[in-house]
Design a protein around this motif. Sequence first.
Motif, mmCIF file in Angstrom:
data_model
loop_
_atom_site.group_PDB
_atom_site.id
_atom_site.type_symbol
_atom_site.label_atom_id
_atom_site.label_comp_id
_atom_site.label_asym_id
_atom_site.label_seq_id
_atom_site.Cartn_x
_atom_site.Cartn_y
_atom_site.Cartn_z
ATOM 1 N N THR A 16 -2.084 4.393 9.150
ATOM 2 C CA THR A 16 -2.595 3.295 8.332
ATOM 3 C C THR A 16 -2.409 3.620 6.844
ATOM 4 O OG1 THR A 16 -4.819 4.257 8.398
ATOM 5 C CG2 THR A 16 -4.282 2.580 10.049
ATOM 6 N N ARG A 17 -2.405 2.575 6.029
ATOM 7 C CA ARG A 17 -2.235 2.721 4.590
ATOM 8 C C ARG A 17 -3.285 1.875 3.874
ATOM 9 N NH1 ARG A 17 0.794 5.727 6.759
ATOM 10 N NH2 ARG A 17 3.001 6.149 6.330
ATOM 11 N N THR A 18 -3.530 2.216 2.622
ATOM 12 C CA THR A 18 -4.430 1.409 1.805
ATOM 13 C C THR A 18 -3.850 1.284 0.402
ATOM 14 O OG1 THR A 18 -6.725 1.095 1.095
ATOM 15 C CG2 THR A 18 -5.838 3.330 0.975
ATOM 16 N N ILE A 68 8.963 -6.668 14.695
ATOM 17 C CA ILE A 68 8.430 -6.385 13.357
ATOM 18 C C ILE A 68 7.490 -5.189 13.404
ATOM 19 C CG2 ILE A 68 6.978 -7.283 11.483
ATOM 20 C CD1 ILE A 68 8.070 -10.065 12.143
ATOM 21 N N GLU A 69 6.617 -5.151 14.413
ATOM 22 C CA GLU A 69 5.674 -4.038 14.547
ATOM 23 C C GLU A 69 6.407 -2.703 14.690
ATOM 24 O OE1 GLU A 69 3.263 -4.924 17.871
ATOM 25 O OE2 GLU A 69 1.930 -6.294 16.781
ATOM 26 N N ASN A 70 7.394 -2.669 15.571
ATOM 27 C CA ASN A 70 8.137 -1.424 15.776
ATOM 28 C C ASN A 70 8.965 -1.062 14.555
ATOM 29 O OD1 ASN A 70 7.902 -0.337 18.737
ATOM 30 N ND2 ASN A 70 7.966 -2.551 18.935
ATOM 31 N N GLY A 71 9.483 -2.080 13.866
ATOM 32 C CA GLY A 71 10.215 -1.823 12.637
ATOM 33 C C GLY A 71 9.327 -1.204 11.574
ATOM 34 N N LEU A 72 8.099 -1.714 11.445
ATOM 35 C CA LEU A 72 7.153 -1.152 10.476
ATOM 36 C C LEU A 72 6.805 0.288 10.826
ATOM 37 C CD1 LEU A 72 4.737 -4.204 9.956
ATOM 38 C CD2 LEU A 72 6.439 -3.339 8.352
ATOM 39 N N GLN A 73 6.656 0.563 12.133
ATOM 40 C CA GLN A 73 6.348 1.934 12.543
ATOM 41 C C GLN A 73 7.513 2.879 12.262
ATOM 42 O OE1 GLN A 73 3.794 2.600 16.179
ATOM 43 N NE2 GLN A 73 4.436 0.513 16.610
ATOM 44 N N LEU A 74 8.739 2.409 12.465
ATOM 45 C CA LEU A 74 9.906 3.239 12.209
ATOM 46 C C LEU A 74 10.064 3.559 10.726
ATOM 47 C CD1 LEU A 74 12.562 1.664 14.616
ATOM 48 C CD2 LEU A 74 11.585 3.955 14.764
ATOM 49 N N VAL A 75 9.800 2.553 9.897
ATOM 50 C CA VAL A 75 9.999 2.720 8.453
ATOM 51 C C VAL A 75 8.834 3.447 7.796
ATOM 52 C CG1 VAL A 75 10.304 1.503 6.264
ATOM 53 C CG2 VAL A 75 11.486 0.691 8.310
ATOM 54 N N PHE A 76 7.604 3.047 8.147
ATOM 55 C CA PHE A 76 6.427 3.568 7.454
ATOM 56 C C PHE A 76 5.607 4.548 8.280
ATOM 57 C CE2 PHE A 76 7.222 -0.702 5.672
ATOM 58 C CZ PHE A 76 7.414 -0.363 4.341
ATOM 59 N N SER A 128 -2.020 -1.577 8.864
ATOM 60 C CA SER A 128 -1.524 -0.904 10.059
ATOM 61 C C SER A 128 -0.367 -1.685 10.660
ATOM 62 C CB SER A 128 -2.648 -0.784 11.092
ATOM 63 O OG SER A 128 -2.139 -0.401 12.355
ATOM 64 N N PRO A 129 0.654 -0.999 11.209
ATOM 65 C CA PRO A 129 1.765 -1.716 11.851
ATOM 66 C C PRO A 129 1.313 -2.624 12.990
ATOM 67 C CG PRO A 129 2.343 0.583 11.519
ATOM 68 C CD PRO A 129 0.880 0.453 11.198
ATOM 69 N N LEU A 130 0.239 -2.226 13.661
ATOM 70 C CA LEU A 130 -0.275 -3.010 14.783
ATOM 71 C C LEU A 130 -1.493 -3.834 14.391
ATOM 72 C CD1 LEU A 130 -0.037 -0.276 17.580
ATOM 73 C CD2 LEU A 130 1.675 -1.947 16.910
ATOM 74 N N GLY A 139 1.423 -6.723 3.780
ATOM 75 C CA GLY A 139 0.619 -5.582 3.360
ATOM 76 C C GLY A 139 1.444 -4.331 3.140
ATOM 77 N N PHE A 140 2.406 -4.074 4.032
ATOM 78 C CA PHE A 140 3.229 -2.870 3.896
ATOM 79 C C PHE A 140 4.210 -2.974 2.732
ATOM 80 C CE2 PHE A 140 1.866 -1.427 8.114
ATOM 81 C CZ PHE A 140 1.753 -0.057 7.860
ATOM 82 N N LEU A 141 4.752 -4.156 2.492
ATOM 83 C CA LEU A 141 5.620 -4.329 1.328
ATOM 84 C C LEU A 141 4.852 -4.042 0.043
ATOM 85 C CD1 LEU A 141 7.633 -7.550 2.276
ATOM 86 C CD2 LEU A 141 8.477 -5.195 2.210
ATOM 87 N N ALA A 142 3.621 -4.523 -0.005
ATOM 88 C CA ALA A 142 2.790 -4.268 -1.187
ATOM 89 C C ALA A 142 2.474 -2.782 -1.309
ATOM 90 C CB ALA A 142 1.497 -5.083 -1.098
ATOM 91 N N TRP A 143 2.164 -2.138 -0.181
ATOM 92 C CA TRP A 143 1.865 -0.696 -0.229
ATOM 93 C C TRP A 143 3.054 0.093 -0.759
ATOM 94 C CZ3 TRP A 143 4.321 3.390 2.131
ATOM 95 C CH2 TRP A 143 3.708 4.639 1.949
#
Length: 290
Positions: A121-123, A109-117, A216-218, A47-51
Motif C-alpha cells: 500500500t502507498r499513501t 489493471i490490478e495486476n498491472g498496478l502490482q507489477l509496476v508498484f 492499494s492495487p486491490l 491514486g497510484f498515478l498521484a503517488w
Amino acid sequence: MMQILEILISGITQGAVYCVVAVGLSLVYGASRILNFAHGSLYSLGGFLAWYLVVGGPGLPLWLAFLLILPVLALTGVVIERAIIRPLRGSDNWKINTIMVTLGLAFIIENGLQLVFGPGTRTIPPFVEGSLSIGGITITWYKLSIFVISLALVGTLELFLSSTRYGQAVRAVSQDMQGANQVGINVNQVFSTTFALSVVLTGVAGILLAPVFLVSPLGGWAPFLKAFVIVVLGGLGSTKGAFVAAFILAVLEAFVIFYIGPSWAMPAWLLMLIIVLMVRPKGLFGVWEN
C-alpha cells in the motif's frame, strides 16, 4: 449534541467523495446502459498515478500532479470505450459481454498496478495541513478541501449536462439512443465523452482520498461496491439520485461506524438499499429510459 454534529459533518464530507465516484458510474450507465466493473480499478489507478508523481517519482506538488493526471484519465476513458467497449456494442448479448470484459479489465489493471508498484500500500501527504475549529467542532483543512472540490466537480458536471448543447446531447442519447442518432447526434462521440468523464471522476476520487486512506492495487473493489449501491439506491442512470444517495449512505455509515463499528457499515448500506427498493423498486429517482 456536539458529538452528533461531528459525526454528521464527517459523514457529509465523506459523502461528497462517494458522490464523485458514484456519479461517474451512473453517468456511463445512464448514457450507454453499460455497468463498468473496472470503475474501482480506475479509482486505484488515479491514486497510484498521484503517488508516483508526488512521492515515488519527480516529487511534484499534489495540485500539479492532479492537473497532469486529469488528461491522462480522460484519454484512458476514451481508449477503453473505443478499443474495448465499442466493438461489442450491437453484438448478441453485448451487455453481458461488456460486464465480462470490464471485469477482466479490472483484473488486468490490478495486476498491472502490482507489477509496476508492487503489492504493498502507498499513501500521499495532503496538499494542506492543519484543522479548523468552530464551536468545539474540529475538521481538518484537507477534508474540508476535498469536500469543496468534490462538490465543485459534481456541480460542474450537472451544469454541463443541463446547460450546454453537448450535455443535452448526452441526455438525449440516454433517453432515446436511436432517436438521437436520427437527429444527427454523434452517439459514438457521446459514449466516448461519458466514459472519459466517468474515468476522470473516479480517478479524481482516488487522488483525493489517497492522503486519507492507503492506496492499494486491490483497493478499488470497496469503492466500486459502494458506488454500485449508491447508484442502485439513487436510481440507475440518475446522477441526481446518485448525489442524494451518496450523502444519505455516507451519513448512515458515519453513525454506524461510531456507535456499532466499521464492520457493520456495509451491512447497514445493504439493509438501507433493501428497504428503499421494497418501497421504490426503481430507486429514489427512477431511471433514464432508452
